[in-house]
Design a protein around this motif. Structure first.
Motif, mmCIF file in Angstrom:
data_model
loop_
_atom_site.group_PDB
_atom_site.id
_atom_site.type_symbol
_atom_site.label_atom_id
_atom_site.label_comp_id
_atom_site.label_asym_id
_atom_site.label_seq_id
_atom_site.Cartn_x
_atom_site.Cartn_y
_atom_site.Cartn_z
ATOM 1 N N ILE A 219 101.931 -34.230 134.541
ATOM 2 C CA ILE A 219 100.539 -34.079 134.954
ATOM 3 C C ILE A 219 100.390 -34.584 136.385
ATOM 4 C CG2 ILE A 219 98.140 -34.746 134.505
ATOM 5 C CD1 ILE A 219 98.957 -35.269 131.585
ATOM 6 N N ALA A 220 99.742 -33.802 137.224
ATOM 7 C CA ALA A 220 99.434 -34.221 138.595
ATOM 8 C C ALA A 220 97.921 -34.226 138.772
ATOM 9 C CB ALA A 220 100.082 -33.272 139.600
ATOM 10 N N GLN A 221 97.404 -35.327 139.286
ATOM 11 C CA GLN A 221 95.958 -35.461 139.461
ATOM 12 C C GLN A 221 95.618 -35.829 140.900
ATOM 13 O OE1 GLN A 221 94.703 -38.446 136.634
ATOM 14 N NE2 GLN A 221 94.488 -36.961 134.978
ATOM 15 N N SER A 222 94.578 -35.195 141.424
ATOM 16 C CA SER A 222 93.997 -35.599 142.694
ATOM 17 C C SER A 222 92.500 -35.813 142.463
ATOM 18 C CB SER A 222 94.224 -34.528 143.771
ATOM 19 O OG SER A 222 93.323 -33.445 143.607
ATOM 20 N N GLN A 223 91.776 -36.060 143.523
ATOM 21 C CA GLN A 223 90.337 -36.270 143.398
ATOM 22 C C GLN A 223 89.631 -35.002 142.930
ATOM 23 O OE1 GLN A 223 88.569 -37.735 146.975
ATOM 24 N NE2 GLN A 223 86.522 -37.943 146.116
ATOM 25 N N ASN A 224 90.211 -33.836 143.249
ATOM 26 C CA ASN A 224 89.515 -32.577 142.993
ATOM 27 C C ASN A 224 90.119 -31.718 141.886
ATOM 28 O OD1 ASN A 224 87.675 -32.990 145.208
ATOM 29 N ND2 ASN A 224 89.362 -32.471 146.580
ATOM 30 N N PHE A 225 91.378 -31.952 141.526
ATOM 31 C CA PHE A 225 91.993 -31.082 140.530
ATOM 32 C C PHE A 225 92.925 -31.863 139.612
ATOM 33 C CE2 PHE A 225 95.348 -31.002 143.764
ATOM 34 C CZ PHE A 225 96.489 -31.120 142.984
ATOM 35 N N GLU A 226 93.259 -31.208 138.499
ATOM 36 C CA GLU A 226 94.279 -31.723 137.590
ATOM 37 C C GLU A 226 95.188 -30.563 137.197
ATOM 38 O OE1 GLU A 226 94.439 -33.171 132.992
ATOM 39 O OE2 GLU A 226 93.131 -34.332 134.329
ATOM 40 N N PHE A 227 96.481 -30.790 137.318
ATOM 41 C CA PHE A 227 97.494 -29.783 137.009
ATOM 42 C C PHE A 227 98.417 -30.330 135.938
ATOM 43 C CE2 PHE A 227 101.991 -28.826 137.576
ATOM 44 C CZ PHE A 227 102.033 -27.442 137.575
ATOM 45 N N TYR A 228 98.847 -29.450 135.020
ATOM 46 C CA TYR A 228 99.882 -29.892 134.082
ATOM 47 C C TYR A 228 100.863 -28.756 133.827
ATOM 48 C CZ TYR A 228 98.460 -27.345 129.823
ATOM 49 O OH TYR A 228 98.206 -26.372 128.893
ATOM 50 N N THR A 229 102.061 -29.130 133.453
ATOM 51 C CA THR A 229 103.073 -28.171 133.025
ATOM 52 C C THR A 229 103.885 -28.767 131.901
ATOM 53 O OG1 THR A 229 105.000 -26.859 133.683
ATOM 54 C CG2 THR A 229 104.699 -28.962 134.794
ATOM 55 N N LYS A 230 104.226 -27.925 130.931
ATOM 56 C CA LYS A 230 105.211 -28.335 129.950
ATOM 57 C C LYS A 230 106.575 -28.356 130.629
ATOM 58 C CE LYS A 230 102.905 -26.730 125.752
ATOM 59 N NZ LYS A 230 103.002 -25.840 124.561
ATOM 60 N N LEU A 231 107.434 -29.241 130.179
ATOM 61 C CA LEU A 231 108.763 -29.378 130.758
ATOM 62 C C LEU A 231 109.798 -28.641 129.916
ATOM 63 C CD1 LEU A 231 108.533 -33.170 131.635
ATOM 64 C CD2 LEU A 231 108.188 -31.237 133.172
ATOM 65 N N ILE A 232 110.917 -28.343 130.537
ATOM 66 C CA ILE A 232 112.007 -27.673 129.840
ATOM 67 C C ILE A 232 112.906 -28.724 129.208
ATOM 68 C CG2 ILE A 232 114.047 -26.217 130.106
ATOM 69 C CD1 ILE A 232 112.665 -24.868 132.462
ATOM 70 N N ASN A 233 113.142 -28.569 127.916
ATOM 71 C CA ASN A 233 114.075 -29.454 127.218
ATOM 72 C C ASN A 233 115.463 -28.830 127.262
ATOM 73 O OD1 ASN A 233 112.175 -31.438 126.385
ATOM 74 N ND2 ASN A 233 111.442 -30.027 124.809
ATOM 75 N N GLY A 234 116.428 -29.574 127.695
ATOM 76 C CA GLY A 234 117.792 -29.064 127.781
ATOM 77 C C GLY A 234 118.655 -30.022 128.578
ATOM 78 N N LYS A 235 119.942 -29.773 128.545
ATOM 79 C CA LYS A 235 120.898 -30.610 129.277
ATOM 80 C C LYS A 235 121.240 -29.930 130.590
ATOM 81 C CE LYS A 235 125.257 -33.128 128.862
ATOM 82 N NZ LYS A 235 126.439 -33.413 128.005
ATOM 83 N N TYR A 236 120.779 -30.497 131.674
ATOM 84 C CA TYR A 236 121.025 -29.924 132.992
ATOM 85 C C TYR A 236 122.458 -30.232 133.426
ATOM 86 C CZ TYR A 236 119.393 -28.069 137.469
ATOM 87 O OH TYR A 236 119.188 -27.282 138.573
ATOM 88 N N PRO A 237 123.096 -29.316 134.166
ATOM 89 C CA PRO A 237 124.469 -29.581 134.639
ATOM 90 C C PRO A 237 124.545 -30.869 135.457
ATOM 91 C CG PRO A 237 123.840 -27.299 135.051
ATOM 92 C CD PRO A 237 122.601 -27.999 134.591
ATOM 93 N N ASP A 238 125.690 -31.514 135.406
ATOM 94 C CA ASP A 238 125.918 -32.721 136.199
ATOM 95 C C ASP A 238 126.131 -32.307 137.657
ATOM 96 O OD1 ASP A 238 126.634 -35.088 137.359
ATOM 97 O OD2 ASP A 238 128.110 -35.638 135.836
ATOM 98 N N TYR A 239 125.037 -32.319 138.418
ATOM 99 C CA TYR A 239 125.100 -31.791 139.787
ATOM 100 C C TYR A 239 125.969 -32.654 140.701
ATOM 101 C CZ TYR A 239 121.459 -35.277 140.851
ATOM 102 O OH TYR A 239 120.752 -36.447 141.006
ATOM 103 N N ASP A 240 126.102 -33.937 140.383
ATOM 104 C CA ASP A 240 126.939 -34.815 141.211
ATOM 105 C C ASP A 240 128.390 -34.343 141.229
ATOM 106 O OD1 ASP A 240 125.183 -36.665 142.320
ATOM 107 O OD2 ASP A 240 125.111 -37.841 140.480
#
Length: 355
Positions: A219-240
């Motif tokens: 969730i991102a909030q400012s004085q004028n708006f509120e935004f939300y997104t569902k997140l992706i569940n999963g195992k991301y590659p080890d980018y390192d």
């Protein structure tokens, strides 16, 4: 409900909320935006269950409180057709009326009670980040994110929150981009944001913003708006592990000269062979038919021996179009191994193609 609002303000908000609407099923409540006038504030919300956006407006003339819904696309078409003047929104007998002087439109409403509730920030972690810098970092890595992949996690960006550092990562398995954002953090955590959400976040992140998250929602909030997104569940590659730990050679290159060379080849081919020696860089098309494109630029590389690699033109252009500096670095070990492009906080690892 009966309110008066500036046409340009209303058009801007309805335009921004339209990407959040359900497009396939117009009978769904989520194909509508919800407009609520209460306690001297006008709230406008849209969501497709996956992402959502809400605005709060206080500079609105509220005559009667109430709640309305309206098909977001139709409402936007109507508002765009109006003149730059005040607009009246009024509900009557389960219809929303949009009025301006001699013009009047009527849209059917759905039951506002069926509109989904937005998630709350209760019991969620929080991190503070410069909104402009965060939006800028997302823009730089988004070309590397896969549009469609059986591994759903690769269709999003990994936000890897470390001690006083946030790495924003995107990959399509052929290349990987990392933007390292130095900032104070409280908790180490990682999450994956869908590409669609990132596209919309770039339009919003230009003000002071607070960000809350857990394992499922951001969730991102400012004085004028509120935004939300569902997140992706999963195992991301080890980018390192993808980023080379040791580099044999590092060459400083001019961005504009490289773009010129790549675009010359792109007239005929979307892949090319780049050959470098101590004095020049040669670009050559890789095409199955008998057509051919070649060009050369002068460059003091200080190479002891000639090196070459095959690459998709787009991968280089995506990187070069997202850096501000006139110069960048090419880092490599051998012809057939991944090479790295770097410019300040941005690093892109690219897999060469066989030529």
């Amino acid at each position: 409900m009966r309110v008066f609002i500036n046409k340009n303000v209303l058009e801007s908000i309805i335009t921004n909320t339209n990407p959040y609407l359900e497009k396939r099923d117009l009978s769904a409540i989520t194909s509508h935006i919800i407009i609520q006038a209460k306690d001297s504030v006008l709230n406008i919300k849209a969501t497709d269950y996956e992402i959502g956006l809400a605005y709060k407006l206080s500079n609105v003339k509220i005559i009667d409180e109430g709640t309305a819904t309206a098909n977001g696309k139709k409402l936007l078409d109507i508002i765009r057709s109006l003149k730059d003047d005040e607009v009246q929104l009024e509900t009557l007998n389960n219809y929303l009326y949009i009025k301006q002087k001699n013009s009047k439109y009527k849209l059917p409403m759905y039951k506002f009670e069926d509109f989904p509730e937005f998630p709350t920030t209760q019991n969620k972690n929080k991190f503070d980040v410069d909104a402009v810098m965060f939006g800028r970092s997302l823009k730089k890595i988004i070309p590397s994110i896969d549009n469609s992949n059986p591994k759903h996690e690769l269709t999003g960006a990994k936000i890897d929150i470390k001690q006083d550092l946030i790495n924003i990562v995107g990959t399509d398995t052929k290349r990987l981009s990392v933007f390292s954002l130095q900032t104070q953090t409280q908790n180490e955590f990682s999450l994956i944001i869908p590409k669609k959400a990132i596209t919309e976040m770039q339009k919003l992140f230009f003000d002071k913003i607070e960000i809350f998250y857990d394992e499922n929602i951001l969730i991102a909030q400012s004085q004028n708006f509120e935004f939300y997104t569902k997140l992706i569940n999963g195992k991301y590659p080890d980018y390192d592990k993808v980023i080379p730990k040791e580099i044999k050679k590092r060459i400083k290159l001019n961005r504009d000269k490289m773009i010129e060379g790549i675009k010359t080849i792109s007239m005929l081919s979307d892949t090319m062979k780049i050959t470098m020696n101590s004095q020049t860089i040669n670009f050559e098309s890789v095409i199955e038919d008998n057509s051919e494109a070649k060009t050369q630029i002068d460059c003091e590389t200080e190479l002891d021996e000639e090196i070459y690699f095959g690459v998709k033109n787009k991968f280089l252009l995506d990187f070069l179009s997202n850096i501000e500096d006139d110069e960048f670095y090419l880092e490599f070990n051998n012809n057939n191994l991944p090479f790295v492009l770097t410019s300040k906080e941005l690093k892109t690892v690219i897999m060469p193609i066989n030529i």
